[in-house]
Design a protein around this motif. Sequence first.
Motif, PDB file in Angstrom:
ATOM      1  N   PHE A 146       0.841  -1.202   0.000  1.00  0.00           N
ATOM      2  CA  PHE A 146       0.000   0.000   0.000  1.00  0.00           C
ATOM      3  C   PHE A 146       0.874   1.250   0.000  1.00  0.00           C
ATOM      4  O   PHE A 146       0.655   2.177  -0.790  1.00  0.00           O
ATOM      5  N   LEU A 147       1.900   1.285   0.879  1.00  0.00           N
ATOM      6  CA  LEU A 147       2.762   2.464   0.987  1.00  0.00           C
ATOM      7  C   LEU A 147       3.598   2.643  -0.274  1.00  0.00           C
ATOM      8  O   LEU A 147       3.743   3.771  -0.773  1.00  0.00           O
ATOM      9  N   ASP A 148       4.150   1.559  -0.791  1.00  0.00           N
ATOM     10  CA  ASP A 148       4.994   1.654  -1.980  1.00  0.00           C
ATOM     11  C   ASP A 148       4.193   2.190  -3.165  1.00  0.00           C
ATOM     12  O   ASP A 148       4.659   3.058  -3.912  1.00  0.00           O
ATOM     13  N   ARG A 149       2.972   1.690  -3.339  1.00  0.00           N
ATOM     14  CA  ARG A 149       2.123   2.178  -4.426  1.00  0.00           C
ATOM     15  C   ARG A 149       1.773   3.651  -4.230  1.00  0.00           C
ATOM     16  O   ARG A 149       1.850   4.450  -5.164  1.00  0.00           O
ATOM     17  N   SER A 150       1.406   4.025  -3.003  1.00  0.00           N
ATOM     18  CA  SER A 150       1.037   5.414  -2.728  1.00  0.00           C
ATOM     19  C   SER A 150       2.211   6.359  -2.958  1.00  0.00           C
ATOM     20  O   SER A 150       2.041   7.475  -3.459  1.00  0.00           O
ATOM     21  N   ALA A 151       3.420   5.920  -2.589  1.00  0.00           N
ATOM     22  CA  ALA A 151       4.612   6.747  -2.787  1.00  0.00           C
ATOM     23  C   ALA A 151       4.880   6.945  -4.274  1.00  0.00           C
ATOM     24  O   ALA A 151       5.267   8.040  -4.712  1.00  0.00           O
ATOM     25  N   ARG A 152       4.703   5.895  -5.082  1.00  0.00           N
ATOM     26  CA  ARG A 152       4.903   6.030  -6.533  1.00  0.00           C
ATOM     27  C   ARG A 152       3.909   7.021  -7.130  1.00  0.00           C
ATOM     28  O   ARG A 152       4.277   7.880  -7.938  1.00  0.00           O
ATOM     29  N   ILE A 153       2.649   6.922  -6.719  1.00  0.00           N
ATOM     30  CA  ILE A 153       1.630   7.818  -7.264  1.00  0.00           C
ATOM     31  C   ILE A 153       1.876   9.258  -6.816  1.00  0.00           C
ATOM     32  O   ILE A 153       1.697  10.210  -7.593  1.00  0.00           O
ATOM     33  N   SER A 154       2.325   9.446  -5.568  1.00  0.00           N
ATOM     34  CA  SER A 154       2.668  10.776  -5.085  1.00  0.00           C
ATOM     35  C   SER A 154       3.768  11.389  -5.944  1.00  0.00           C
ATOM     36  O   SER A 154       3.702  12.566  -6.324  1.00  0.00           O
ATOM     37  N   ALA A 155       4.792  10.610  -6.262  1.00  0.00           N
ATOM     38  CA  ALA A 155       5.899  11.114  -7.072  1.00  0.00           C
ATOM     39  C   ALA A 155       5.430  11.500  -8.472  1.00  0.00           C
ATOM     40  O   ALA A 155       5.850  12.529  -9.016  1.00  0.00           O
ATOM     41  N   ILE A 156       4.563  10.697  -9.050  1.00  0.00           N
ATOM     42  CA  ILE A 156       4.034  11.012 -10.384  1.00  0.00           C
ATOM     43  C   ILE A 156       3.246  12.316 -10.339  1.00  0.00           C
ATOM     44  O   ILE A 156       3.388  13.186 -11.210  1.00  0.00           O
ATOM     45  N   GLN A 157       2.422  12.468  -9.309  1.00  0.00           N
ATOM     46  CA  GLN A 157       1.597  13.668  -9.170  1.00  0.00           C
ATOM     47  C   GLN A 157       2.472  14.920  -9.005  1.00  0.00           C
ATOM     48  O   GLN A 157       2.259  15.942  -9.677  1.00  0.00           O
ATOM     49  N   VAL A 158       3.458  14.857  -8.115  1.00  0.00           N
ATOM     50  CA  VAL A 158       4.333  16.014  -7.880  1.00  0.00           C
ATOM     51  C   VAL A 158       5.147  16.334  -9.132  1.00  0.00           C
ATOM     52  O   VAL A 158       5.347  17.505  -9.485  1.00  0.00           O
ATOM     53  N   SER A 159       5.613  15.299  -9.824  1.00  0.00           N
ATOM     54  CA  SER A 159       6.402  15.542 -11.041  1.00  0.00           C
ATOM     55  C   SER A 159       5.560  16.244 -12.095  1.00  0.00           C
ATOM     56  O   SER A 159       6.058  17.110 -12.830  1.00  0.00           O
ATOM     57  N   ALA A 160       4.287  15.873 -12.184  1.00  0.00           N
ATOM     58  CA  ALA A 160       3.401  16.504 -13.165  1.00  0.00           C
ATOM     59  C   ALA A 160       3.175  17.976 -12.843  1.00  0.00           C
ATOM     60  O   ALA A 160       2.998  18.802 -13.754  1.00  0.00           O
ATOM     61  N   MET A 161       3.200  18.329 -11.556  1.00  0.00           N
ATOM     62  CA  MET A 161       2.971  19.714 -11.136  1.00  0.00           C
ATOM     63  C   MET A 161       4.166  20.611 -11.435  1.00  0.00           C
ATOM     64  O   MET A 161       3.990  21.797 -11.729  1.00  0.00           O
ATOM     65  N   HIS A 162       5.391  20.063 -11.356  1.00  0.00           N
ATOM     66  CA  HIS A 162       6.569  20.933 -11.326  1.00  0.00           C
ATOM     67  C   HIS A 162       7.575  20.742 -12.460  1.00  0.00           C
ATOM     68  O   HIS A 162       8.437  21.615 -12.644  1.00  0.00           O
TER      69      HIS A 162
END
Length: 331
Positions: A146-162
């Motif tokens: 659960f944590l590993d998947r959530s961390a990957r999605i967080s990184a994708i989201q932040v990368s898309a923002m910046h």
Amino acid sequence: MSCQNCELVPPIQDQGTINLVTPQKSEQIQYTSKEQLLEYLNKLLQQLSPEEQSAVQIEFGNLGEASSTLTPYRLPLNLFAARIHHHHLVHMIADNHFTSFMQPIMDIVSQNIFAYEFLMRPAEGQPAFQPYELFQVAQQTGLHSFLDRSARISAIQVSAMHLKKGTKRFINFLPSSIYNPNYCLSHTFEAIEQYEQDPQDFVFEVVETEKISDVLHLKNIFNVYKEHGIQVALDDVGSGFSTLDVLEELKPHFVKIDRELVSHCDSNDKKQKLIADIVRSARSFGATVLAEGVERKEELHFCKTQQITLAQGYLIGKPAPLPLSNQPILI
């Protein structure tokens, strides 16, 4: 197909009812505090052998409470007890109280920023934590997928923002969290599509927190990433479990030399030989080599003499919530 370890984590209430389920019977336990429940479960664990513990399940979630919309959820006794013991960190994991900082990766020759690696950090306004501690608790409580998947999605989201399209984004993953790559990675691919990102901008790297015991499984994971147009990297090569044999078996797109090996490599003959061996091996199958943990100009200069392409470390930039505003001038 579904994976309970990847799905929504139901809360364990401060007071309420659980079912203690064994092959012989189901017993309902009422409790008035998490401390009381943990004391009861710890006593029970001490009374049972490991074989008996594995046969006991705890059922919780929607057990008839009108306010709950969650379906019943079962956990082995030891995992349930661990979630209560670490309930503060479990709460942080379940509610995604973290974000991703980015650390720059520089092209050594041009000194242009080639990529950023995304690293887990506390979200604004949330308590501090050490990422390794959070992953340790996730492992102990059955939440590492659960944590590993959530961390990957967080990184994708932040990368898309910046980040602009065309900038590479290095994102970590744990092989043990991916049971079936086609299913477990589907959330990652969906997130890349949702945020309208180019799969070719992503590099997923194996973190060296666990032994690579099943190379065939890891190759299968790599192949699924590649089928979706994504590149892969092997982290911490030259130290721990990321050996030259593993490197040559996996043939990743990027080879990241361990920071301990890079540290003072300019004055250590043994390190220089091993680095040269890694570079030679990587070149044999066309991989790009990246030096991690570069903190001194002398280290960067030596890496340049070895024709190492990329560098990452405090000399270039520390992890931060935003990308660098200016290009570093180092050589």
